[in-house]
Write a protein that holds these residues in place. Structure first.
Motif, PDB file in Angstrom:
ATOM      1  N   PHE A 250       0.939  -1.133   0.008  1.00 23.98           N
ATOM      2  CA  PHE A 250       0.067  -0.102   0.030  1.00 23.98           C
ATOM      3  C   PHE A 250       0.585   1.338   0.122  1.00 23.98           C
ATOM      4  O   PHE A 250       0.403   2.329  -0.757  1.00 23.98           O
ATOM      5  CB  PHE A 250      -0.875   0.040   1.335  1.00 23.98           C
ATOM      6  CG  PHE A 250      -1.753   1.377   1.388  1.00 23.98           C
ATOM      7  CD1 PHE A 250      -2.824   1.420   0.493  1.00 23.98           C
ATOM      8  CD2 PHE A 250      -1.638   2.163   2.443  1.00 23.98           C
ATOM      9  CE1 PHE A 250      -3.621   2.866   0.362  1.00 23.98           C
ATOM     10  CE2 PHE A 250      -2.396   3.259   2.533  1.00 23.98           C
ATOM     11  CZ  PHE A 250      -3.369   3.521   1.741  1.00 23.98           C
ATOM     12  N   THR A 251       1.853   1.418   0.687  1.00 23.11           N
ATOM     13  CA  THR A 251       2.759   2.441   0.958  1.00 23.11           C
ATOM     14  C   THR A 251       3.531   2.792  -0.467  1.00 23.11           C
ATOM     15  O   THR A 251       3.724   3.747  -0.874  1.00 23.11           O
ATOM     16  CB  THR A 251       3.813   2.252   1.829  1.00 23.11           C
ATOM     17  OG1 THR A 251       3.061   2.110   3.281  1.00 23.11           O
ATOM     18  CG2 THR A 251       4.743   3.592   2.320  1.00 23.11           C
ATOM     19  N   ALA A 252       3.827   1.642  -1.099  1.00 20.70           N
ATOM     20  CA  ALA A 252       4.487   1.770  -2.537  1.00 20.70           C
ATOM     21  C   ALA A 252       3.546   2.262  -3.197  1.00 20.70           C
ATOM     22  O   ALA A 252       3.800   3.047  -4.210  1.00 20.70           O
ATOM     23  CB  ALA A 252       5.309   0.636  -2.717  1.00 20.70           C
ATOM     24  N   ALA A 253       2.368   1.770  -3.539  1.00 24.25           N
ATOM     25  CA  ALA A 253       1.206   2.185  -4.319  1.00 24.25           C
ATOM     26  C   ALA A 253       0.796   3.613  -4.012  1.00 24.25           C
ATOM     27  O   ALA A 253       1.006   4.513  -5.048  1.00 24.25           O
ATOM     28  CB  ALA A 253       0.079   1.400  -4.392  1.00 24.25           C
ATOM     29  N   VAL A 254       0.714   4.086  -2.949  1.00 22.11           N
ATOM     30  CA  VAL A 254       0.589   5.608  -2.606  1.00 22.11           C
ATOM     31  C   VAL A 254       1.674   6.483  -3.064  1.00 22.11           C
ATOM     32  O   VAL A 254       1.600   7.428  -3.558  1.00 22.11           O
ATOM     33  CB  VAL A 254       0.595   5.963  -1.224  1.00 22.11           C
ATOM     34  CG1 VAL A 254       0.371   7.339  -0.561  1.00 22.11           C
ATOM     35  CG2 VAL A 254      -0.754   5.137  -0.643  1.00 22.11           C
ATOM     36  N   ARG A 255       3.033   6.120  -2.819  1.00 23.66           N
ATOM     37  CA  ARG A 255       4.036   6.815  -3.132  1.00 23.66           C
ATOM     38  C   ARG A 255       4.240   6.817  -4.788  1.00 23.66           C
ATOM     39  O   ARG A 255       4.631   8.075  -5.415  1.00 23.66           O
ATOM     40  CB  ARG A 255       5.560   6.318  -2.729  1.00 23.66           C
ATOM     41  CG  ARG A 255       5.453   6.589  -0.986  1.00 23.66           C
ATOM     42  CD  ARG A 255       6.666   5.815  -0.331  1.00 23.66           C
ATOM     43  NE  ARG A 255       6.547   6.049   1.040  1.00 23.66           N
ATOM     44  CZ  ARG A 255       7.234   5.785   2.002  1.00 23.66           C
ATOM     45  NH1 ARG A 255       8.282   4.673   1.438  1.00 23.66           N
ATOM     46  NH2 ARG A 255       7.293   5.849   3.282  1.00 23.66           N
ATOM     47  N   SER A 256       3.971   5.802  -5.367  1.00 23.12           N
ATOM     48  CA  SER A 256       3.915   5.917  -6.700  1.00 23.12           C
ATOM     49  C   SER A 256       2.841   6.729  -7.318  1.00 23.12           C
ATOM     50  O   SER A 256       3.186   7.349  -8.517  1.00 23.12           O
ATOM     51  CB  SER A 256       3.663   4.470  -7.346  1.00 23.12           C
ATOM     52  OG  SER A 256       3.846   4.341  -8.810  1.00 23.12           O
ATOM     53  N   SER A 257       1.728   6.825  -7.025  1.00 19.50           N
ATOM     54  CA  SER A 257       0.559   7.793  -7.398  1.00 19.50           C
ATOM     55  C   SER A 257       0.876   8.905  -7.267  1.00 19.50           C
ATOM     56  O   SER A 257       0.627   9.974  -8.133  1.00 19.50           O
ATOM     57  CB  SER A 257      -0.793   7.358  -6.609  1.00 19.50           C
ATOM     58  OG  SER A 257      -0.670   7.458  -5.394  1.00 19.50           O
ATOM     59  N   ALA A 258       1.735   9.307  -6.123  1.00 22.57           N
ATOM     60  CA  ALA A 258       2.122  10.759  -6.042  1.00 22.57           C
ATOM     61  C   ALA A 258       3.159  10.971  -6.805  1.00 22.57           C
ATOM     62  O   ALA A 258       3.161  12.087  -7.393  1.00 22.57           O
ATOM     63  CB  ALA A 258       2.454  10.915  -4.498  1.00 22.57           C
ATOM     64  N   ARG A 259       4.010  10.411  -7.310  1.00 21.94           N
ATOM     65  CA  ARG A 259       5.159  10.505  -8.287  1.00 21.94           C
ATOM     66  C   ARG A 259       4.434  10.799  -9.568  1.00 21.94           C
ATOM     67  O   ARG A 259       4.723  11.745 -10.434  1.00 21.94           O
ATOM     68  CB  ARG A 259       6.092   9.528  -8.253  1.00 21.94           C
ATOM     69  CG  ARG A 259       7.091   9.578  -7.046  1.00 21.94           C
ATOM     70  CD  ARG A 259       8.469   8.715  -7.429  1.00 21.94           C
ATOM     71  NE  ARG A 259       8.087   7.182  -7.548  1.00 21.94           N
ATOM     72  CZ  ARG A 259       8.081   6.331  -6.405  1.00 21.94           C
ATOM     73  NH1 ARG A 259       7.959   6.677  -5.306  1.00 21.94           N
ATOM     74  NH2 ARG A 259       7.603   4.998  -6.819  1.00 21.94           N
TER      75      ARG A 259
ATOM     76  N   PRO B 244       5.629  14.489 -11.269  1.00 16.71           N
ATOM     77  CA  PRO B 244       7.050  13.758 -11.494  1.00 16.71           C
ATOM     78  C   PRO B 244       8.370  14.387 -10.952  1.00 16.71           C
ATOM     79  O   PRO B 244       9.210  13.707 -10.322  1.00 16.71           O
ATOM     80  CB  PRO B 244       7.360  13.775 -13.071  1.00 16.71           C
ATOM     81  CG  PRO B 244       5.820  13.972 -13.495  1.00 16.71           C
ATOM     82  CD  PRO B 244       5.150  14.496 -12.622  1.00 16.71           C
ATOM     83  N   SER B 245       8.062  15.706 -10.293  1.00 12.97           N
ATOM     84  CA  SER B 245       9.011  16.370  -9.661  1.00 12.97           C
ATOM     85  C   SER B 245       9.203  16.004  -8.428  1.00 12.97           C
ATOM     86  O   SER B 245      10.244  16.181  -7.698  1.00 12.97           O
ATOM     87  CB  SER B 245       8.946  17.916  -9.586  1.00 12.97           C
ATOM     88  OG  SER B 245       7.626  18.102  -8.954  1.00 12.97           O
ATOM     89  N   GLY B 246       8.212  15.076  -7.858  1.00 12.42           N
ATOM     90  CA  GLY B 246       8.404  14.432  -6.539  1.00 12.42           C
ATOM     91  C   GLY B 246       7.502  15.356  -5.602  1.00 12.42           C
ATOM     92  O   GLY B 246       7.570  14.772  -4.326  1.00 12.42           O
ATOM     93  N   GLY B 247       6.965  16.405  -5.954  1.00 12.02           N
ATOM     94  CA  GLY B 247       6.211  17.237  -5.025  1.00 12.02           C
ATOM     95  C   GLY B 247       4.719  17.358  -5.417  1.00 12.02           C
ATOM     96  O   GLY B 247       4.293  16.979  -6.429  1.00 12.02           O
TER      97      GLY B 247
END
Length: 243
Positions: free
Chosen positions: A193-202, A206-209
């Motif tokens: 779940f954490t990886a999926a959340v971080r991936s969707s945020a990126r 794409p700049s990471g923010g």
């Protein structure tokens, strides 16, 4: 000598230049559009529970008795509010004949209207549409669009309800905090779940923010989720209509 008002038993003047008594205006100043606007403002500030007849009369600066000359109950006020909000939903694309595009236009408009009035969603989602002309006009246009697109009559209302359920939930998502899915100290215990959340945020940025300059171009996470879900519903309902 002052004449006595038969209705209220109070002295009134026959003089043409008499000023209205200071304080609350008479019921004649009220109209349904003013009541609707005040109810929307009150519900936005205080939620459904704060939308009472007494509070509404106070916002309108009239006596409750004057308000009851125009609406018989809180239910009547809610019908006015429902009708006003539904009149803002764009159904014009159904006249063009392309069902998929029409549903997209209608659904995005519907979601955006209610994203501005989320405190009213739990009420309006289950409020009967009886005697609400603008609301019924919206449903009539949408139903005709579904019928013209080949939906069997018995599947039109269930299809609309399925879309509305998604639309109302997505309206809430618009106002959700950006870190709603942050797993915090449980990140190691929820790696998928954490990886999926971080991936969707990126993917959203794409700049990471979530830079403000990029927000318009990239779209909000709520918009991404709504677009994905809506396209899935349109594809699924479209496949069902011919069965």
């Amino acid at each position: 000598m002052p004449a006595v008002s038969a209705a209220r038993g109070r002295p009134t003047s026959n003089g043409a230049g008499q000023k209205r008594r200071a304080g609350r205006p008479s019921a004649a100043v009220l109209d349904k559009s003013g009541i609707t606007a005040a109810a929307l403002e009150l519900a936005s500030r205080k939620g459904y529970e704060g939308l009472t007849m007494a509070a509404l009369a106070k916002v309108l600066d009239v006596a409750p008795s004057a308000l009851y000359n125009h609406v018989a109950s809180k239910q009547d006020v809610l019908l006015l509010v429902e009708d006003h909000l539904m009149s803002l939903v764009d159904v014009s694309a159904f006249a063009a004949g392309n069902w998929e595009d029409a549903v997209r236009t209608w659904a995005w408009s519907y979601r955006n209207v209610f994203a501005e009035h989320t405190p009213l969603i739990p009420v309006i989602a289950v409020l009967p549409v009886t005697d609400a002309p603008q609301t019924l006009a919206m449903y009539e246009t949408v139903s005709k669009g579904f019928s013209d697109a080949g939906f069997p009559q018995e599947r039109i209302v269930p299809a609309i309800v399925a879309l509305e359920s998604f639309i109302f939930g997505s309206a809430y998502d618009v106002t959700a905090p950006e870190d709603i899915f942050e797993s915090g100290s449980m990140a190691d215990a929820t790696p998928y779940f954490t990886a999926a959340v971080r991936s969707s945020a990126r993917d959203a940025d794409p700049s990471g923010g979530r830079a403000e300059a990029n927000a318009q171009e990239l779209g909000r996470p709520a918009d991404t989720a709504f677009r994905m879900g809506l396209e899935a519903l349109i594809s699924g309902l479209g496949a069902l209509r011919g069965r």
